[in-house]
Design a protein around this motif. Structure first.
Motif, short mmCIF file in Angstrom:
data_model
loop_
_atom_site.label_atom_id
_atom_site.label_comp_id
_atom_site.label_asym_id
_atom_site.label_seq_id
_atom_site.Cartn_x
_atom_site.Cartn_y
_atom_site.Cartn_z
N LEU A 81 0.83 -1.21 0.00
CA LEU A 81 0.00 0.00 0.00
C LEU A 81 0.86 1.26 0.00
O LEU A 81 0.47 2.27 -0.59
CB LEU A 81 -0.97 -0.03 1.19
CG LEU A 81 -2.11 -1.03 0.99
CD1 LEU A 81 -2.84 -1.31 2.29
CD2 LEU A 81 -3.09 -0.52 -0.07
N PHE A 82 2.03 1.20 0.61
CA PHE A 82 2.93 2.36 0.53
C PHE A 82 3.35 2.58 -0.92
O PHE A 82 3.32 3.70 -1.43
CB PHE A 82 4.16 2.17 1.43
CG PHE A 82 5.10 3.35 1.37
CD1 PHE A 82 4.87 4.47 2.15
CD2 PHE A 82 6.18 3.36 0.50
CE1 PHE A 82 5.71 5.59 2.07
CE2 PHE A 82 7.01 4.47 0.40
CZ PHE A 82 6.77 5.57 1.19
N PHE A 83 3.77 1.49 -1.58
CA PHE A 83 4.21 1.63 -2.97
C PHE A 83 3.08 2.08 -3.89
O PHE A 83 3.32 2.77 -4.88
CB PHE A 83 4.85 0.33 -3.46
CG PHE A 83 6.29 0.24 -3.09
CD1 PHE A 83 6.67 -0.25 -1.84
CD2 PHE A 83 7.29 0.69 -3.93
CE1 PHE A 83 8.00 -0.30 -1.44
CE2 PHE A 83 8.63 0.65 -3.55
CZ PHE A 83 8.98 0.16 -2.31
N LYS B 20 10.48 8.44 10.86
CA LYS B 20 10.26 9.32 9.70
C LYS B 20 10.10 8.52 8.42
O LYS B 20 10.83 7.54 8.19
CB LYS B 20 11.45 10.27 9.54
CG LYS B 20 11.40 11.46 10.47
CD LYS B 20 12.54 12.42 10.20
CE LYS B 20 12.43 13.62 11.15
NZ LYS B 20 13.63 14.47 11.08
N CYS B 21 9.19 8.98 7.57
CA CYS B 21 9.02 8.37 6.24
C CYS B 21 10.34 8.53 5.47
O CYS B 21 10.93 9.60 5.45
CB CYS B 21 7.89 9.06 5.50
SG CYS B 21 7.73 8.54 3.78
N LYS B 22 10.76 7.42 4.83
CA LYS B 22 12.03 7.45 4.09
C LYS B 22 11.93 8.29 2.82
O LYS B 22 12.93 8.62 2.20
CB LYS B 22 12.44 6.02 3.72
CG LYS B 22 12.82 5.16 4.94
CD LYS B 22 13.16 3.74 4.53
CE LYS B 22 13.53 2.89 5.74
NZ LYS B 22 13.81 1.49 5.39
N VAL B 23 10.70 8.61 2.40
CA VAL B 23 10.52 9.40 1.17
C VAL B 23 10.30 10.88 1.49
O VAL B 23 10.96 11.74 0.94
CB VAL B 23 9.35 8.84 0.33
CG1 VAL B 23 9.04 9.75 -0.86
CG2 VAL B 23 9.69 7.44 -0.17
N CYS B 24 9.35 11.20 2.40
CA CYS B 24 8.99 12.61 2.60
C CYS B 24 9.35 13.14 3.99
O CYS B 24 9.22 14.35 4.23
CB CYS B 24 7.49 12.80 2.35
SG CYS B 24 6.48 12.16 3.69
N GLY B 25 9.76 12.29 4.91
CA GLY B 25 10.18 12.76 6.23
C GLY B 25 9.05 12.92 7.24
O GLY B 25 9.30 13.22 8.40
N PHE C 283 1.37 3.43 7.93
CA PHE C 283 1.32 4.14 6.64
C PHE C 283 1.85 5.56 6.81
O PHE C 283 1.94 6.09 7.91
CB PHE C 283 -0.13 4.19 6.13
CG PHE C 283 -1.08 4.93 7.04
CD1 PHE C 283 -1.64 4.29 8.15
CD2 PHE C 283 -1.42 6.26 6.81
CE1 PHE C 283 -2.50 4.97 9.01
CE2 PHE C 283 -2.29 6.95 7.66
CZ PHE C 283 -2.82 6.30 8.76
N CYS C 284 2.24 6.15 5.66
CA CYS C 284 2.65 7.55 5.68
C CYS C 284 1.45 8.42 5.34
O CYS C 284 0.87 8.27 4.27
CB CYS C 284 3.77 7.79 4.66
SG CYS C 284 4.14 9.56 4.54
N PRO C 285 1.09 9.36 6.26
CA PRO C 285 -0.11 10.18 6.03
C PRO C 285 0.05 11.18 4.88
O PRO C 285 -0.95 11.73 4.42
CB PRO C 285 -0.29 10.91 7.36
CG PRO C 285 1.05 10.90 8.02
CD PRO C 285 1.75 9.64 7.55
N VAL C 286 1.29 11.38 4.40
CA VAL C 286 1.48 12.32 3.29
C VAL C 286 1.63 11.57 1.96
O VAL C 286 0.97 11.90 0.97
CB VAL C 286 2.71 13.22 3.56
CG1 VAL C 286 3.01 14.11 2.35
CG2 VAL C 286 2.46 14.06 4.81
N CYS C 287 2.47 10.54 1.93
CA CYS C 287 2.70 9.81 0.67
C CYS C 287 1.48 8.99 0.25
O CYS C 287 1.29 8.73 -0.93
CB CYS C 287 3.88 8.85 0.80
SG CYS C 287 5.46 9.68 1.00
N GLN C 288 0.68 8.56 1.23
CA GLN C 288 -0.46 7.69 0.91
C GLN C 288 -1.77 8.48 1.02
O GLN C 288 -1.97 9.19 2.02
CB GLN C 288 -0.47 6.46 1.82
CG GLN C 288 0.70 5.52 1.54
CD GLN C 288 0.87 4.43 2.59
OE1 GLN C 288 1.76 4.52 3.43
NE2 GLN C 288 0.05 3.41 2.52
ZN LIG Z 1 5.95 9.86 3.17
#
Ligand SMILES: [Zn+2]
Length: 305
Positions: free
Chosen positions: A212-214, A279-284, A299-304
């Motif tokens: 789901l992250f991807f 921290k999210c490895k993509v957006c922090g 889950f990441c609340p920004v990337c997802q």
């Molecule tokens: Zn993220």
């Protein structure tokens, strides 16, 4: 709990090691983990010494012809029209050692304080000894796993082999089929949809989070709200994440150990699973977690979205 990539790792590593091995002896130390026959309970909770004796007697002198996977079940094919079904469940392990490696110390748990030990240990419940002196150990800390002996002709009657959805890495698991499966479960939360073995085989808590992250989709989204492009991203993510995890020999979270005693290397690549509060490895942004039918989804609340 081992999922498709971990079980696939066990199967692909055991296949060349076990092929053509002849069983000299089977030692069953915990009869309750043994079942004989297709309709027996998958995990016999009471001690079953008759089945254990039969299991060892039938297998003595038999040759292994192959090792395969169906969903999370390991199928060890035996010459003479038998098969051993092994389910690792929560904490099962299959470890193979050549005769000259029998003193090797193995770190059975991916915990810093756990000291490597030789086998058998107190968690070893079944030991196969082959005619060349090599051994296959079945360890299980929590004892939810099992070994079941069935005849080839009985395989179609084995319930746990027939109640799985399609294999996600097979070529015939194509986008049209996936969209059709989605359309039949419109009200499900997408994480629970991915984790239902009757819908798609082999995906559990770890890989549903990573998929789901991807796919950039939040785990709590309802299936019917997914857009066309989200459905396509989700399909692609299932294939890509599982393939990449198989390539890295699975994730050694807790108890997963490869047959050689080595660990899987995918755990350090996890983007969200087990990373709530980090921290999210993509957006922090800080990774969040939520409960889904008793399981924690991260889950990441920004990337997802
Ligand atoms: Zn993220």
């Amino acid at each position: 709990m081992p999922e498709l990539p971990e079980v696939e790792t066990v199967v692909s590593e055991l296949r060349p090691l076990l092929k053509n091995k002849v069983i000299r002896q089977v030692e069953v130390r915990s009869p309750k983990l043994i079942a004989v026959g297709p309709l027996t309970l998958s995990n016999v909770r009471k001690s079953n010494s008759v089945a254990a004796k039969k299991f060892a007697q039938i297998l003595k002198g038999k040759k292994i012809t192959g090792v395969q996977r169906r969903a999370k079940l390991i199928i060890i094919d035996i010459a003479g029209k038998f098969a051993i079904l092994v389910h690792l469940k929560m904490t099962g392990q299959l470890i193979f050692l050549e005769k000259k490696q029998l003193n090797k110390k193995i770190k059975l748990l991916n915990i810093e304080t756990f000291q490597p030990i030789t086998l058998p240990s107190k968690w070893t419940h079944v030991i196969f000894t082959f005619t060349d002196g090599s051994k296959l150990f079945f360890n299980d800390l929590r004892q939810f796993g099992y070994l079941k002996l069935v005849k080839d002709s009985e395989i179609d009657q084995v319930k746990e082999l027939n109640e799985f959805g399609p294999e996600p890495l097979k070529i015939n698991f194509a986008i049209a089929k996936f969209i059709n499966i989605l359309s039949k479960r419109p009200k499900m939360k997408v994480k629970l949809f991915l984790m239902d073995p009757k819908i798609i085989a082999g995906i559990g808590n770890i890989y549903s989070d990573e998929i789901l992250f991807f796919a950039k989709i939040r785990p709590g989204r309802i299936v019917k709200t997914l857009t066309k492009s989200e459905e396509q991203r989700l399909f692609k993510a299932i294939k890509e994440v599982l393939k990449d995890a198989v390539r890295h020999n699975g994730s050694s979270v807790g108890d997963f150990v490869r047959p050689s005693g080595a660990w899987g290397k995918y755990g350090r690549l996890h983007k969200v699973y087990g990373r709530a509060g980090l921290k999210c490895k993509v957006c922090g942004s800080i990774i969040k977690s939520m409960k889904f039918s008793g399981r924690t989804g991260s889950f990441c609340p920004v990337c997802q979205k």
